[in-house]
Design a protein around this motif. Structure first.
Motif, PDB file in Angstrom:
ATOM      1  N   LEU A 108       0.809  -1.073   0.051  1.00 50.73           N
ATOM      2  CA  LEU A 108      -0.078  -0.111  -0.124  1.00 50.73           C
ATOM      3  C   LEU A 108       0.743   1.211   0.081  1.00 50.73           C
ATOM      4  O   LEU A 108       1.790   1.377   0.826  1.00 50.73           O
ATOM      5  CB  LEU A 108      -0.860  -0.093   1.277  1.00 50.73           C
ATOM      6  CG  LEU A 108      -1.955   1.095   1.585  1.00 50.73           C
ATOM      7  CD1 LEU A 108      -2.938   1.300   0.277  1.00 50.73           C
ATOM      8  CD2 LEU A 108      -2.545   1.018   2.693  1.00 50.73           C
ATOM      9  N   ILE A 109       0.744   2.062  -0.917  1.00 50.86           N
ATOM     10  CA  ILE A 109       1.577   3.469  -1.075  1.00 50.86           C
ATOM     11  C   ILE A 109       0.770   4.521  -0.485  1.00 50.86           C
ATOM     12  O   ILE A 109      -0.544   4.539  -1.310  1.00 50.86           O
ATOM     13  CB  ILE A 109       1.923   3.456  -2.382  1.00 50.86           C
ATOM     14  CG1 ILE A 109       3.068   2.178  -2.852  1.00 50.86           C
ATOM     15  CG2 ILE A 109       2.876   4.834  -2.547  1.00 50.86           C
ATOM     16  CD1 ILE A 109       3.250   2.095  -4.485  1.00 50.86           C
ATOM     17  N   LEU A 110       0.744   5.344   0.157  1.00 58.92           N
ATOM     18  CA  LEU A 110       0.145   6.347   0.749  1.00 58.92           C
ATOM     19  C   LEU A 110       0.871   7.620   0.459  1.00 58.92           C
ATOM     20  O   LEU A 110       1.814   8.015   0.477  1.00 58.92           O
ATOM     21  CB  LEU A 110      -0.185   6.297   2.297  1.00 58.92           C
ATOM     22  CG  LEU A 110      -0.738   4.866   2.857  1.00 58.92           C
ATOM     23  CD1 LEU A 110      -0.595   4.837   4.387  1.00 58.92           C
ATOM     24  CD2 LEU A 110      -2.286   4.937   2.339  1.00 58.92           C
ATOM     25  N   TYR A 111       0.010   8.638  -0.068  1.00 59.89           N
ATOM     26  CA  TYR A 111       0.783   9.903  -0.523  1.00 59.89           C
ATOM     27  C   TYR A 111       0.179  10.941   0.309  1.00 59.89           C
ATOM     28  O   TYR A 111      -1.008  11.071   0.718  1.00 59.89           O
ATOM     29  CB  TYR A 111       0.145  10.150  -1.926  1.00 59.89           C
ATOM     30  CG  TYR A 111       0.767   9.092  -2.768  1.00 59.89           C
ATOM     31  CD1 TYR A 111       2.043   9.509  -3.612  1.00 59.89           C
ATOM     32  CD2 TYR A 111       0.052   8.003  -3.455  1.00 59.89           C
ATOM     33  CE1 TYR A 111       2.296   8.574  -4.554  1.00 59.89           C
ATOM     34  CE2 TYR A 111       0.464   7.167  -4.083  1.00 59.89           C
ATOM     35  CZ  TYR A 111       1.817   7.483  -4.722  1.00 59.89           C
ATOM     36  OH  TYR A 111       2.408   6.436  -5.793  1.00 59.89           O
ATOM     37  N   ASP A 112       0.900  11.669   0.868  1.00 57.96           N
ATOM     38  CA  ASP A 112       0.475  12.895   1.832  1.00 57.96           C
ATOM     39  C   ASP A 112       0.336  13.906   0.945  1.00 57.96           C
ATOM     40  O   ASP A 112       0.408  13.952  -0.240  1.00 57.96           O
ATOM     41  CB  ASP A 112       1.588  13.410   2.860  1.00 57.96           C
ATOM     42  CG  ASP A 112       2.777  13.968   2.279  1.00 57.96           C
ATOM     43  OD1 ASP A 112       2.876  14.241   0.969  1.00 57.96           O
ATOM     44  OD2 ASP A 112       3.814  14.075   3.156  1.00 57.96           O
ATOM     45  N   LYS A 113      -0.164  15.131   1.424  1.00 58.23           N
ATOM     46  CA  LYS A 113      -0.693  16.363   0.750  1.00 58.23           C
ATOM     47  C   LYS A 113       0.545  17.174   0.046  1.00 58.23           C
ATOM     48  O   LYS A 113       0.158  17.776  -1.043  1.00 58.23           O
ATOM     49  CB  LYS A 113      -1.222  17.436   1.649  1.00 58.23           C
ATOM     50  CG  LYS A 113      -0.341  17.941   2.764  1.00 58.23           C
ATOM     51  CD  LYS A 113      -0.921  18.999   3.491  1.00 58.23           C
ATOM     52  CE  LYS A 113      -0.154  19.582   4.561  1.00 58.23           C
ATOM     53  NZ  LYS A 113       0.110  19.197   5.794  1.00 58.23           N
ATOM     54  N   ASP A 114       1.700  16.721   0.193  1.00 60.11           N
ATOM     55  CA  ASP A 114       3.114  17.238  -0.712  1.00 60.11           C
ATOM     56  C   ASP A 114       3.364  16.217  -1.518  1.00 60.11           C
ATOM     57  O   ASP A 114       4.523  16.266  -2.229  1.00 60.11           O
ATOM     58  CB  ASP A 114       4.014  17.680   0.418  1.00 60.11           C
ATOM     59  CG  ASP A 114       3.818  18.701   1.259  1.00 60.11           C
ATOM     60  OD1 ASP A 114       2.837  19.465   0.791  1.00 60.11           O
ATOM     61  OD2 ASP A 114       3.937  18.823   2.477  1.00 60.11           O
ATOM     62  N   ASN A 115       2.608  15.071  -1.665  1.00 65.10           N
ATOM     63  CA  ASN A 115       3.021  13.870  -2.667  1.00 65.10           C
ATOM     64  C   ASN A 115       4.057  13.159  -2.265  1.00 65.10           C
ATOM     65  O   ASN A 115       4.713  12.388  -3.061  1.00 65.10           O
ATOM     66  CB  ASN A 115       3.137  14.542  -4.013  1.00 65.10           C
ATOM     67  CG  ASN A 115       2.703  13.727  -5.156  1.00 65.10           C
ATOM     68  OD1 ASN A 115       1.608  12.616  -4.651  1.00 65.10           O
ATOM     69  ND2 ASN A 115       3.123  13.587  -6.158  1.00 65.10           N
ATOM     70  N   ASN A 116       4.398  13.209  -1.053  1.00 64.55           N
ATOM     71  CA  ASN A 116       5.443  12.242  -0.552  1.00 64.55           C
ATOM     72  C   ASN A 116       4.798  10.782  -0.128  1.00 64.55           C
ATOM     73  O   ASN A 116       3.530  10.874   0.185  1.00 64.55           O
ATOM     74  CB  ASN A 116       5.996  12.709   0.797  1.00 64.55           C
ATOM     75  CG  ASN A 116       6.770  14.052   0.747  1.00 64.55           C
ATOM     76  OD1 ASN A 116       7.627  14.500  -0.093  1.00 64.55           O
ATOM     77  ND2 ASN A 116       6.387  15.063   1.749  1.00 64.55           N
ATOM     78  N   LYS A 117       5.676   9.927  -0.480  1.00 64.37           N
ATOM     79  CA  LYS A 117       5.385   8.434  -0.500  1.00 64.37           C
ATOM     80  C   LYS A 117       5.706   7.875   0.848  1.00 64.37           C
ATOM     81  O   LYS A 117       6.861   7.787   1.354  1.00 64.37           O
ATOM     82  CB  LYS A 117       5.808   7.677  -1.454  1.00 64.37           C
ATOM     83  CG  LYS A 117       5.257   8.091  -3.066  1.00 64.37           C
ATOM     84  CD  LYS A 117       5.625   6.815  -3.804  1.00 64.37           C
ATOM     85  CE  LYS A 117       6.668   7.231  -4.801  1.00 64.37           C
ATOM     86  NZ  LYS A 117       6.982   6.145  -5.818  1.00 64.37           N
ATOM     87  N   SER A 118       4.765   7.077   1.548  1.00 65.20           N
ATOM     88  CA  SER A 118       4.948   6.173   2.622  1.00 65.20           C
ATOM     89  C   SER A 118       4.509   4.982   2.166  1.00 65.20           C
ATOM     90  O   SER A 118       3.341   4.845   1.407  1.00 65.20           O
ATOM     91  CB  SER A 118       4.137   6.600   3.847  1.00 65.20           C
ATOM     92  OG  SER A 118       4.725   7.825   4.366  1.00 65.20           O
ATOM     93  N   LYS A 119       5.104   3.491   2.541  1.00 70.46           N
ATOM     94  CA  LYS A 119       4.698   2.351   1.922  1.00 70.46           C
ATOM     95  C   LYS A 119       4.280   1.481   3.167  1.00 70.46           C
ATOM     96  O   LYS A 119       5.263   1.580   4.155  1.00 70.46           O
ATOM     97  CB  LYS A 119       5.811   1.785   1.193  1.00 70.46           C
ATOM     98  CG  LYS A 119       6.073   2.335  -0.174  1.00 70.46           C
ATOM     99  CD  LYS A 119       6.906   1.776  -1.107  1.00 70.46           C
ATOM    100  CE  LYS A 119       7.094   2.462  -2.383  1.00 70.46           C
ATOM    101  NZ  LYS A 119       7.849   1.558  -3.421  1.00 70.46           N
ATOM    102  N   VAL A 120       3.383   0.725   2.793  1.00 70.51           N
ATOM    103  CA  VAL A 120       3.125  -0.263   3.972  1.00 70.51           C
ATOM    104  C   VAL A 120       2.979  -1.809   3.100  1.00 70.51           C
ATOM    105  O   VAL A 120       2.599  -1.782   2.068  1.00 70.51           O
ATOM    106  CB  VAL A 120       1.477  -0.167   4.333  1.00 70.51           C
ATOM    107  CG1 VAL A 120       1.120  -1.179   5.358  1.00 70.51           C
ATOM    108  CG2 VAL A 120       1.438   1.273   5.032  1.00 70.51           C
TER     109      VAL A 120
END
Length: 184
Positions: A86-98
């Motif tokens: 799962l790739i999550l994007y924040d409001k600045d389009n930074n990626k965090s992955k699960v």
């Protein structure tokens, strides 16, 4: 006499039809279940690449090799028996992955149960490792009462209970041990 017999037959046929009409039940759900095994999924999908958007902005991307849809159950869910990314994007389009070896998404609650080698890697290079983690989509909140390891640029912490926002910025951890860098 013949007229009376016809009238009696007509009355009997009318009563029979009315009885049949009013005795019918709405069995639409039962008809839908014909041919569906009780424990079988209502749908299966291979090689999933789901993209979630909000106001034309990409919010999340779910990747999985297999999904089983059990939305036909009274408490519907989707199962990912071969794991997810799962790739999550924040409001600045930074990626965090699960990452997880197995996952279940509960339709009614929006809760995701991640199991087996769960890894959460944020865009700021913080990494959380645990055997099980829950993610509440509505509150955007992660939590577990399983053992965990949190590695950041300034610490390497082990613990047993973990609560945090999806970016791991606001967090509560209990039963801790490990190394933490402290500024003087």
């Amino acid at each position: 006499m013949l007229l009376q017999k016809l009238h009696t037959i007509k009355l009997i046929v009318t009563l029979f039809c009315v009885t049949i009409f009013f005795s019918c039940q709405d069995n639409f759900q039962k008809v839908q279940q014909i041919g569906v095994l009780e424990n079988a999924p209502v749908g299966e999908a291979d090689t999933i690449n789901l993209k979630y958007t909000d106001s034309s902005r990409l919010v999340a991307n779910l990747l999985s090799s297999k999904m089983l849809d059990y939305s036909n159950r009274s408490f519907g869910y989707s199962e990912f028996p071969e794991g997810i990314e799962l790739i999550l994007y924040d409001k600045d389009n930074n990626k965090s992955k699960v990452f997880a070896d197995y996952a279940i998404y509960y339709n009614d609650t929006g809760l995701i149960d991640l199991r087996g080698n769960v890894i959460i890697a944020t865009h700021s290079f913080d990494t959380l490792l645990t055997p099980q983690m829950y993610y509440d989509q509505k509150r955007e909140w992660l939590f577990t009462n399983q053992s965990f390891r949190l590695r950041t640029s300034s610490s390497d912490i082990n613990g047993r209970i973990f609560d945090a926002d999806r970016e791991l910025k606001l967090k509560e951890m209990l039963e801790l041990s490990g190394e933490v860098e402290v500024d003087n």
